[in-house]
Design a protein around this motif. Sequence first.
Motif, PDB file in Angstrom:
ATOM      1  N   LEU A  40      37.177  56.762  22.452  1.00  0.00           N
ATOM      2  CA  LEU A  40      38.391  55.911  22.496  1.00  0.00           C
ATOM      3  C   LEU A  40      38.772  55.564  23.939  1.00  0.00           C
ATOM      4  O   LEU A  40      39.156  54.438  24.227  1.00  0.00           O
ATOM      5  CB  LEU A  40      39.551  56.596  21.782  1.00  0.00           C
ATOM      6  CG  LEU A  40      39.464  56.645  20.249  1.00  0.00           C
ATOM      7  CD1 LEU A  40      40.633  57.451  19.695  1.00  0.00           C
ATOM      8  CD2 LEU A  40      39.474  55.250  19.678  1.00  0.00           C
ATOM      9  N   ALA A  41      38.662  56.535  24.829  1.00  0.00           N
ATOM     10  CA  ALA A  41      38.984  56.278  26.236  1.00  0.00           C
ATOM     11  C   ALA A  41      38.024  55.239  26.816  1.00  0.00           C
ATOM     12  O   ALA A  41      38.431  54.311  27.532  1.00  0.00           O
ATOM     13  CB  ALA A  41      38.933  57.570  27.037  1.00  0.00           C
ATOM     14  N   PHE A  42      36.717  55.379  26.504  1.00  0.00           N
ATOM     15  CA  PHE A  42      35.738  54.401  26.976  1.00  0.00           C
ATOM     16  C   PHE A  42      36.026  53.017  26.391  1.00  0.00           C
ATOM     17  O   PHE A  42      35.967  52.009  27.099  1.00  0.00           O
ATOM     18  CB  PHE A  42      34.323  54.856  26.614  1.00  0.00           C
ATOM     19  CG  PHE A  42      33.265  53.924  27.092  1.00  0.00           C
ATOM     20  CD1 PHE A  42      32.932  53.866  28.440  1.00  0.00           C
ATOM     21  CD2 PHE A  42      32.610  53.089  26.202  1.00  0.00           C
ATOM     22  CE1 PHE A  42      31.956  52.997  28.889  1.00  0.00           C
ATOM     23  CE2 PHE A  42      31.637  52.209  26.648  1.00  0.00           C
ATOM     24  CZ  PHE A  42      31.303  52.163  27.991  1.00  0.00           C
ATOM     25  N   GLY A  43      36.367  52.973  25.112  1.00  0.00           N
ATOM     26  CA  GLY A  43      36.716  51.694  24.467  1.00  0.00           C
ATOM     27  C   GLY A  43      37.939  51.054  25.117  1.00  0.00           C
ATOM     28  O   GLY A  43      37.973  49.837  25.342  1.00  0.00           O
ATOM     29  N   CYS A  44      38.936  51.879  25.401  1.00  0.00           N
ATOM     30  CA  CYS A  44      40.141  51.353  26.071  1.00  0.00           C
ATOM     31  C   CYS A  44      39.797  50.817  27.456  1.00  0.00           C
ATOM     32  O   CYS A  44      40.312  49.769  27.875  1.00  0.00           O
ATOM     33  CB  CYS A  44      41.197  52.438  26.175  1.00  0.00           C
ATOM     34  SG  CYS A  44      41.974  52.840  24.616  1.00  0.00           S
ATOM     35  N   LEU A  45      38.912  51.549  28.165  1.00  0.00           N
ATOM     36  CA  LEU A  45      38.502  51.101  29.485  1.00  0.00           C
ATOM     37  C   LEU A  45      37.785  49.756  29.400  1.00  0.00           C
ATOM     38  O   LEU A  45      38.083  48.826  30.165  1.00  0.00           O
ATOM     39  CB  LEU A  45      37.593  52.152  30.131  1.00  0.00           C
ATOM     40  CG  LEU A  45      37.044  51.789  31.510  1.00  0.00           C
ATOM     41  CD1 LEU A  45      38.170  51.768  32.542  1.00  0.00           C
ATOM     42  CD2 LEU A  45      35.957  52.751  31.913  1.00  0.00           C
ATOM     43  N   VAL A  46      36.854  49.635  28.455  1.00  0.00           N
ATOM     44  CA  VAL A  46      36.101  48.383  28.299  1.00  0.00           C
ATOM     45  C   VAL A  46      37.034  47.241  27.885  1.00  0.00           C
ATOM     46  O   VAL A  46      36.964  46.133  28.432  1.00  0.00           O
ATOM     47  CB  VAL A  46      34.963  48.563  27.262  1.00  0.00           C
ATOM     48  CG1 VAL A  46      34.353  47.225  26.868  1.00  0.00           C
ATOM     49  CG2 VAL A  46      33.895  49.490  27.826  1.00  0.00           C
ATOM     50  N   SER A  47      37.920  47.489  26.915  1.00  0.00           N
ATOM     51  CA  SER A  47      38.833  46.420  26.480  1.00  0.00           C
ATOM     52  C   SER A  47      39.798  46.034  27.599  1.00  0.00           C
ATOM     53  O   SER A  47      40.149  44.861  27.758  1.00  0.00           O
ATOM     54  CB  SER A  47      39.588  46.831  25.222  1.00  0.00           C
ATOM     55  OG  SER A  47      40.481  47.885  25.504  1.00  0.00           O
ATOM     56  N   THR A  50      37.804  43.870  29.958  1.00  0.00           N
ATOM     57  CA  THR A  50      37.581  42.567  29.324  1.00  0.00           C
ATOM     58  C   THR A  50      38.847  41.716  29.365  1.00  0.00           C
ATOM     59  O   THR A  50      38.800  40.513  29.666  1.00  0.00           O
ATOM     60  CB  THR A  50      37.125  42.757  27.862  1.00  0.00           C
ATOM     61  OG1 THR A  50      35.969  43.579  27.844  1.00  0.00           O
ATOM     62  CG2 THR A  50      36.809  41.437  27.209  1.00  0.00           C
ATOM     63  N   ALA A  51      39.979  42.355  29.072  1.00  0.00           N
ATOM     64  CA  ALA A  51      41.249  41.623  29.117  1.00  0.00           C
ATOM     65  C   ALA A  51      41.541  41.133  30.537  1.00  0.00           C
ATOM     66  O   ALA A  51      42.014  40.007  30.731  1.00  0.00           O
ATOM     67  CB  ALA A  51      42.378  42.512  28.605  1.00  0.00           C
ATOM     68  N   TYR A  52      41.237  41.976  31.519  1.00  0.00           N
ATOM     69  CA  TYR A  52      41.453  41.574  32.910  1.00  0.00           C
ATOM     70  C   TYR A  52      40.569  40.374  33.265  1.00  0.00           C
ATOM     71  O   TYR A  52      41.008  39.423  33.892  1.00  0.00           O
ATOM     72  CB  TYR A  52      41.166  42.764  33.846  1.00  0.00           C
ATOM     73  CG  TYR A  52      41.276  42.407  35.299  1.00  0.00           C
ATOM     74  CD1 TYR A  52      42.518  42.267  35.910  1.00  0.00           C
ATOM     75  CD2 TYR A  52      40.136  42.195  36.075  1.00  0.00           C
ATOM     76  CE1 TYR A  52      42.627  41.918  37.247  1.00  0.00           C
ATOM     77  CE2 TYR A  52      40.230  41.848  37.409  1.00  0.00           C
ATOM     78  CZ  TYR A  52      41.475  41.722  37.989  1.00  0.00           C
ATOM     79  OH  TYR A  52      41.573  41.386  39.302  1.00  0.00           O
ATOM     80  N   ARG A  57      39.912  34.443  34.077  1.00  0.00           N
ATOM     81  CA  ARG A  57      39.387  33.146  33.648  1.00  0.00           C
ATOM     82  C   ARG A  57      40.516  32.190  33.288  1.00  0.00           C
ATOM     83  O   ARG A  57      40.459  31.003  33.616  1.00  0.00           O
ATOM     84  CB  ARG A  57      38.461  33.318  32.436  1.00  0.00           C
ATOM     85  CG  ARG A  57      37.087  33.744  32.804  1.00  0.00           C
ATOM     86  CD  ARG A  57      36.161  33.581  31.616  1.00  0.00           C
ATOM     87  NE  ARG A  57      35.300  34.730  31.510  1.00  0.00           N
ATOM     88  CZ  ARG A  57      34.700  35.144  30.413  1.00  0.00           C
ATOM     89  NH1 ARG A  57      34.886  34.504  29.293  1.00  0.00           N
ATOM     90  NH2 ARG A  57      33.913  36.190  30.430  1.00  0.00           N
ATOM     91  N   ILE A  58      41.511  32.708  32.597  1.00  0.00           N
ATOM     92  CA  ILE A  58      42.656  31.866  32.206  1.00  0.00           C
ATOM     93  C   ILE A  58      43.375  31.355  33.451  1.00  0.00           C
ATOM     94  O   ILE A  58      43.739  30.177  33.533  1.00  0.00           O
ATOM     95  CB  ILE A  58      43.610  32.644  31.276  1.00  0.00           C
ATOM     96  CG1 ILE A  58      42.965  32.836  29.908  1.00  0.00           C
ATOM     97  CG2 ILE A  58      44.951  31.926  31.139  1.00  0.00           C
ATOM     98  CD1 ILE A  58      43.721  33.762  28.988  1.00  0.00           C
ATOM     99  N   GLU A  59      43.554  32.219  34.429  1.00  0.00           N
ATOM    100  CA  GLU A  59      44.211  31.790  35.668  1.00  0.00           C
ATOM    101  C   GLU A  59      43.374  30.729  36.385  1.00  0.00           C
ATOM    102  O   GLU A  59      43.919  29.744  36.899  1.00  0.00           O
ATOM    103  CB  GLU A  59      44.473  32.990  36.581  1.00  0.00           C
ATOM    104  CG  GLU A  59      45.591  33.885  36.095  1.00  0.00           C
ATOM    105  CD  GLU A  59      45.811  35.096  36.999  1.00  0.00           C
ATOM    106  OE1 GLU A  59      45.211  35.139  38.101  1.00  0.00           O
ATOM    107  OE2 GLU A  59      46.581  35.981  36.610  1.00  0.00           O
ATOM    108  N   ASP A  60      42.047  30.915  36.407  1.00  0.00           N
ATOM    109  CA  ASP A  60      41.165  29.920  37.031  1.00  0.00           C
ATOM    110  C   ASP A  60      41.252  28.586  36.295  1.00  0.00           C
ATOM    111  O   ASP A  60      41.331  27.518  36.918  1.00  0.00           O
ATOM    112  CB  ASP A  60      39.721  30.408  37.048  1.00  0.00           C
ATOM    113  CG  ASP A  60      39.499  31.567  38.007  1.00  0.00           C
ATOM    114  OD1 ASP A  60      40.367  31.782  38.878  1.00  0.00           O
ATOM    115  OD2 ASP A  60      38.462  32.250  37.877  1.00  0.00           O
ATOM    116  N   LEU A  61      41.227  28.668  34.961  1.00  0.00           N
ATOM    117  CA  LEU A  61      41.323  27.433  34.170  1.00  0.00           C
ATOM    118  C   LEU A  61      42.675  26.754  34.374  1.00  0.00           C
ATOM    119  O   LEU A  61      42.752  25.521  34.464  1.00  0.00           O
ATOM    120  CB  LEU A  61      41.082  27.715  32.688  1.00  0.00           C
ATOM    121  CG  LEU A  61      39.640  28.078  32.316  1.00  0.00           C
ATOM    122  CD1 LEU A  61      39.561  28.467  30.848  1.00  0.00           C
ATOM    123  CD2 LEU A  61      38.705  26.928  32.615  1.00  0.00           C
TER     124      LEU A  61
END
Length: 160
Positions: A40-47, A50-52, A57-61
């Motif tokens: 779960l900790a690894f999943g939270c880290l990956v998500s 990914t969110a970051y 990307r959203i800021e660049d767009l």
Amino acid sequence: MTELLRFLGALWRAIVGAAADALEWVRKPGSKLKVVCAVLAFGCLVSGLTAYEREQRIEDLNAQVVKVRADWKADAERLQADVENRDKRLAEVAATLRAEAEKLKVLQAQSAEALRALAGKIEASEKDAASWKARYEQRPDTCKAALELLDSACPALKGY
């Protein structure tokens, strides 16, 4: 006040004790719950990463959208200025053409008047030529004889 200090001390000991118990529990090998927590900790880290990345990307767009809108607005203003300049030039050309049309009308009127005057002069000269020819045809015989003598004396001037 002492009661408050005792309460805060007890709260601090409980927090530190819970953290120490959790640390001791993590050090013990073989717990399935630890594996689940690690996954779960690894999943939270990956998500989170990914969110970051998506946020970046959203800021660049968004920055690109702002730039495109600014470029579009500048292009629209430039095109509008071009249209206004073209309309201004067309108005100047139209005014010049109107002035030239007026000059052309004046010249046409003058030309028509000159043609009428010339037609009158041509008609008068034709009448004058016809009257001269009639008088020439009615010349006396002595005049005809003198012209024949002149024709024989000067053959280069024959036929007048």
